[in-house]
Motif scaffolding. Structure first.
Motif, short mmCIF file in Angstrom:
data_model
loop_
_atom_site.label_atom_id
_atom_site.label_comp_id
_atom_site.label_asym_id
_atom_site.label_seq_id
_atom_site.Cartn_x
_atom_site.Cartn_y
_atom_site.Cartn_z
N ARG B 97 0.81 -1.22 0.00
CA ARG B 97 0.00 0.00 0.00
C ARG B 97 0.85 1.27 0.00
NH1 ARG B 97 -2.65 -2.28 -2.36
NH2 ARG B 97 -4.68 -3.21 -1.98
N GLY B 98 2.14 1.10 0.03
CA GLY B 98 3.01 2.27 -0.08
C GLY B 98 4.11 1.92 -1.07
N LYS B 115 0.38 8.19 5.31
CA LYS B 115 -0.72 7.62 4.54
C LYS B 115 -0.90 6.14 4.85
CE LYS B 115 -1.02 10.88 0.84
NZ LYS B 115 -0.39 11.32 -0.40
N ARG B 119 -4.57 4.42 7.43
CA ARG B 119 -5.58 3.46 6.97
C ARG B 119 -5.69 2.31 7.96
NH1 ARG B 119 -6.22 5.31 1.81
NH2 ARG B 119 -4.35 6.34 1.11
#
Lengths: 860, 120
Positions: B97-98, B115, B119
């Motif tokens: 996700r990064g 970020k 989540r």
């Protein structure tokens, strides 16, 4: 069915009902009026009867007096009275004859008939009276009987009407008549008393009569109307009434003396009273008749009013319905106008009823709708304007713009530039990945598919994805109209169209960056050229003009020689030609290095590469030489360009620049050599003290400077690459860190020049040379492991022999020593070599003085 | 939040550690290849991982796949010198996700971590 008929149908039963009701009302009123008419007729009859009774009463009184006086009194009066009575009887008879008795009840009819019959025989009593065959009492009773009949008829008249008021009126009337009748009888009875004196019979009779009168008068008072009662009290009063009462009291007190009261006086007095009663009676009968007549009149008035109201209400209904229908019709027309879409009119009905209200409300509604429609129309125009603007933008924007939906399909609306960028019209609705498929390789297509999928994935941050956009700048091969593949550089950016809940679309912009990319490349190339030119210029500026001129001239000469050789064709075999070219180029390269003309070093090295490559091939053709020629020509151009530049620079700063370049001076020559050596040693990374010793007295001839420089350049390079150790090695072997290269040039007595060269390096690596020789299968005269200086020199100076493992700009091609050999040979010189293992490498040259033109010939 | 740093370069591991200093992160371990990383996933049970792609023994993509199998909720941030976008997208596809390219700018790393961690 129209409202007109509906209304008519609705109203019809009502109208019929109203008519029936009216009819019933009229009929009921009519029967009432008939009732009144009957009663009226009855009243007429009663009046006739009462008139007759009145006369009979008077006649009875006269008869009574006549009989009581035994004919002495009232003879004449009786005669007169009889005439009056007969007259009344005639009137009655006539009235009965002309009256329709059938309208009365049977009982009433029979009573009237009984009276008529009784009267036909009644008048015979007069004869009995004249003959005195009848007593006074009998006579009175006969008269009274007839009168009773008459009064009964009048009394029963009230049974003939249903009207209670009339009934009551008749009852009071008949009560009054009875009271009067008793008064009449009293007159007769009292006349007898006053004439003959009082007896018990008459006394009682008189008492009864007074009693009756009082009773009937009371009954009259109870039943009579206020008006009639007042009339009675007003009329029945006065002296006669009082006198009658006085005379009655005399009789009732039985104090009467015969002759005390004159019978005529009594008769006169009571007659006056009876006449007063008669007056009241007439009033009452007139009142009844009036009432009856009024009833009839009232009926007609009622009928007229009823008819008027019936007509008026019907007219009103008619007018109302007409107006209603007219309004409905107007409203209907209006609604039809509205329904046809004409909203500009309004309606106003001159009525306040529901239809009027409806019209008003409807009109307001239409006006509202009109306003709303105008608003919508305005908004529509605005939207159309915006759409047009958007279309103009989409038609003119120099960017492909479109949306990708969740189904990966390209939006129907996209900018016209899309068709230009991708050279297709099949865009709308296409799956984006399928759309890109023909333009990309499988791996990139897979990237695109993953990229789009994750653009719709809320979990993945958009900044993270942006870094991985596989279409950020992509080289696409797009077929044009003719099917030819066009290379395009396209930049595509992707933006999520989203709110906090969902990602709805991806907005994509595509820009054709081919022109920019090409421009960028051109700029880079142009920069490269500028750099080259700048380098040329800088070279010119930093290199000694004499050395540069010398170099450029020599290079031009050499290159032209090479070109000429090639043009002459295949007189010499390719191998010889290649070797010649190679040596020439290598020499030029060495000199370029020496004066630090890097551009030329690089270009010449490229040519060397090509030659080396060709020499390793077996089948070399003419065409292969073209490449060499091409490159040589390119170098030729550069050289010419540089010569021009040099010329320009010289023109600009003639004196300044060329002050040092005095003809015949050795300084420039030495400085150029020193610089070249320094550069080489720096590049190779070895420290060297370069020491060149040329006596000031010696003036080096110009034509020897070049070959000497060539030789020195090759030797220095050789020493630096092979002979001189690295600073570390030198320190390790007890030598100073910096190495020494010593050159000495002297002039012999024969005007020849001797040049000695020496370095303090490791000397010649004999083992390595032997190994290389073995590798190349070179035949050696000396035995294995040993080598004499002759063989050694032979190997060292052999063409293409090198001990270096790698080829660089400076060494390794094995040409350097071979070049020296060819120079020395060209100048008819001599050379010798010596070395000390681990200690030094040295060479001695003898270069005889030569004429310039000789050399030129020899070179050629 | 427990973090595991996976990179075959010790210098890089140190750089990441230094950059993440001051974050509310407990660096529970560092691994220099995918195999070691999987071992540490089991023993140290980290919540987040920074993962290199090019590594000996087991590459980052394979490691990522295995990690997601063992602990699907693990947050993975790829930090790689590999400039191949396809591999990057594959990593995203496998659940990373990064994503950051080396050399890592401290500000970019801070942003990326903000970020990644916000989540749930």
């Amino acid at each position: 069915m129209s409202i007109r008929y509906k209304l008519t149908a609705g109203l019809l039963p009502f109208l019929v009902g109203a008519l029936i009701y009216g009819g019933i009302q009229v009929k009921s009123n009519y029967s009432l009026s008939q009732d009144f008419a009957n009663i009226n007729s009855g009243v007429q009859l009663s009046v006739k009867i009462s008139y007759l009774v009145h006369e009979l009463q008077k006649e009875r009184g006269r008869t009574s007096g006549f009989l009581s006086s035994e004919g002495r009194e009232f003879k004449q009066e009786l005669r007169d009275q009889r005439r009056l009575t007969t007259e009344r009887y005639q009137e009655f008879k006539k009235h009965v004859e002309t009256t329709d008795l059938s309208r009365f009840s049977d009982k009433f009819q029979s009573e009237v008939n009984s009276l008529s019959e009784a009267l036909t025989t009644f008048f015979s009593v007069r004869d009995s009276v004249d003959d005195f065959t009848v007593t006074q009492v009998e006579a009175i009773r006969t008269y009274t009987a007839v009168n009773t009949l008459g009064l009964n008829i009048i009394g029963h008249l009230s049974d003939e009407t249903q009207n209670s008021q009339l009934k009551q009126q008749l009852m009071s009337y008949v009560s009054f008549l009875r009271a009067k009748e008793n008064a009449g009888i009293e007159r007769a009875v009292m006349s007898g008393i006053f004439i003959r004196g009082i007896d018990d019979y008459n006394y009682n009779w008189e008492s009864d009569l007074v009693q009756n009168q009082n009773n009937f008068t009371n009954l009259f008072n109870v039943t009579a109307s206020e008006k009639n009662r007042a009339k009675y009290n007003e009329v029945v009063t006065g002296v006669s009434v009082e006198e009658v009462d006085r005379m009655r009291d005399l009789v009732s007190s039985r104090k009467l003396q015969l002759g005390e009261v004159d019978p005529n006086y009594w008769f006169d007095q009571i007659t006056i009273k009876i006449n007063l009663l008669k007056k009241v009676e007439d009033f009452l009968s007139a009142d009844i008749q009036e009432g009856a007549l009024a009833s009839v009149k009232q009926f007609w008035i009622y009928l007229a009013i009823a008819a008027f109201f019936a007509l008026a209400s019907m007219a009103l209904i008619f007018i109302s319905i007409r107006s209603l229908l007219a309004n409905i019709s107007k409203l209907s027309d209006y609604t039809q106008t509205v329904s046809r879409g004409n909203l500009d009119q309004s309606i106003e009905l001159d009525t306040n009823d529901e239809i009027g209200n409806f019209a008003e409300v409807f009109s307001t509604m239409v006006s509202d709708v009109r306003e709303a429609r105008n608003e919508i129309f305005k908004e529509k125009i605005e939207i159309e304007y915006l759409q047009k603007q958007a279309k103009v933008v989409f038609d003119n924007v120099k960017q492909g713009i479109f949306l990708i939906g969740k189904d990966n399909a390209i939006s129907d609306l996209y900018s016209t530039e899309m068709e230009v960028v991708f050279n297709t019209k099949e865009i709308a609705g296409m799956d984006f990945v399928q759309f890109m498929r023909p333009l990309l390789v499988a791996r990139d297509l897979e990237s695109v598919e993953m990229f789009i999928r994750h653009l719709f994935n809320k979990e993945v941050d958009v900044a993270t994805l942006e870094q991985l956009n596989p279409l950020a700048q992509v080289k696409l091969f797009i077929p044009d109209q003719t099917g030819m593949m066009q290379t395009k550089y396209v930049k595509m950016d992707f933006t999520r169209i989203q709110d906090t809940h969902d990602i709805y679309n991806i907005m994509v912009t595509a820009v054709d960056e081919t022109a920019q990319v090409k421009l960028q490349k051109e700029i880079e190339e142009s920069e490269e050229r500028s750099k080259e030119e700048m380098e040329q210029l800088l070279s010119i500026l930093k290199i000694e003009p004499v050395a540069l001129n010398e170099y450029l001239n020599k290079t031009l000469e050499t290159l032209e020689d090479i070109s000429m050789k090639y043009e002459r064709g295949s007189k010499e075999d390719f191998s010889t030609l290649l070797t010649y070219t190679y040596n020439a180029v290598h020499n030029l390269k060495g000199n370029a290095t020496l004066i630090d003309l890097q551009l030329m070093v690089k270009k010449l090295h490229d040519v060397e590469d090509v030659i080396v490559d060709l020499r390793q091939r077996s089948n070399v053709t003419n065409e292969n030489f073209l490449e060499i020629l091409f490159k040589i020509n390119a170098i030729n151009l550069i050289v010419k360009n540089m010569m021009e530049l040099t010329q320009k620079v010289q023109n600009v700063s003639n004196k300044m620049e060329f002050e040092t370049a005095e003809d015949g001076s050795n300084d420039a020559f030495v400085i150029a050599l020193e610089r070249g050596v320094n550069r080489l040693s720096n590049e190779i990374g070895k420290k060297v003290n370069f020491n060149i010793d040329i006596s000031d007295r010696i003036k080096l001839p110009e034509n020897l400077k070049a070959p000497m420089k060539d030789i020195i350049t090759q030797l220095v390079r050789n020493s630096l690459v092979h002979g001189i150790e690295t600073p570390e090695e030198r320190l390790a072997s007890g030598k100073p860190e910096s190495s020494n290269i010593d050159i000495k040039v002297v002039k012999t007595n024969d005007d020849d020049f001797k040049m000695s060269y020496k370095d303090d390096g490791r000397g010649i690596d004999v083992d390595k040379i032997l190994q290389k020789a073995k590798d190349r299968n070179l035949r050696l005269s000396s035995a294995n492991g040993n080598i004499d200086s002759r063989d050694l020199a032979k190997l060292i100076f052999a063409d293409g022999f090198s001990t270096a493992d790698k080829v660089s700009d400076n060494a390794g091609r094995g040409q350097g020593m071979s070049v020296i050999k060819s120079i020395v040979r060209t100048y008819n010189g001599k050379m010798s070599l010596s070395h000390g293992k681990g200690k030094y490498f040295a060479m001695n040259f003898l270069l005889p003085k030569v004429e310039t033109n000789t050399i030129s010939k020899k070179v050629a | 939040m427990k973090l595991l740093i996976v990179d075959d370069s010790s210098a890089m591991r140190k750089t990441i550690e230094r950059h993440l200093n001051g974050y509310d992160l407990d660096i529970v371990g560092t691994a220099n290849n995918g195999k070691e990383a999987l071992e540490m996933l089991k023993t140290k049970n980290p919540d987040a991982v920074t993962l290199d792609i090019t590594m000996p023994e087991m590459d980052g993509i394979t490691c990522l796949e295995n990690m997601k199998k063992i602990k699907p909720e693990i947050k993975v941030m790829i930090i790689t010198a590999l400039s191949d976008k396809h591999t990057g997208l594959v990593a995203i596809d496998k659940g990373a996700r990064g994503f950051l390219f080396k050399p890592v700018d401290p500000t970019d790393l801070a942003k990326a971590f903000d970020k990644l961690l916000e989540r749930n």
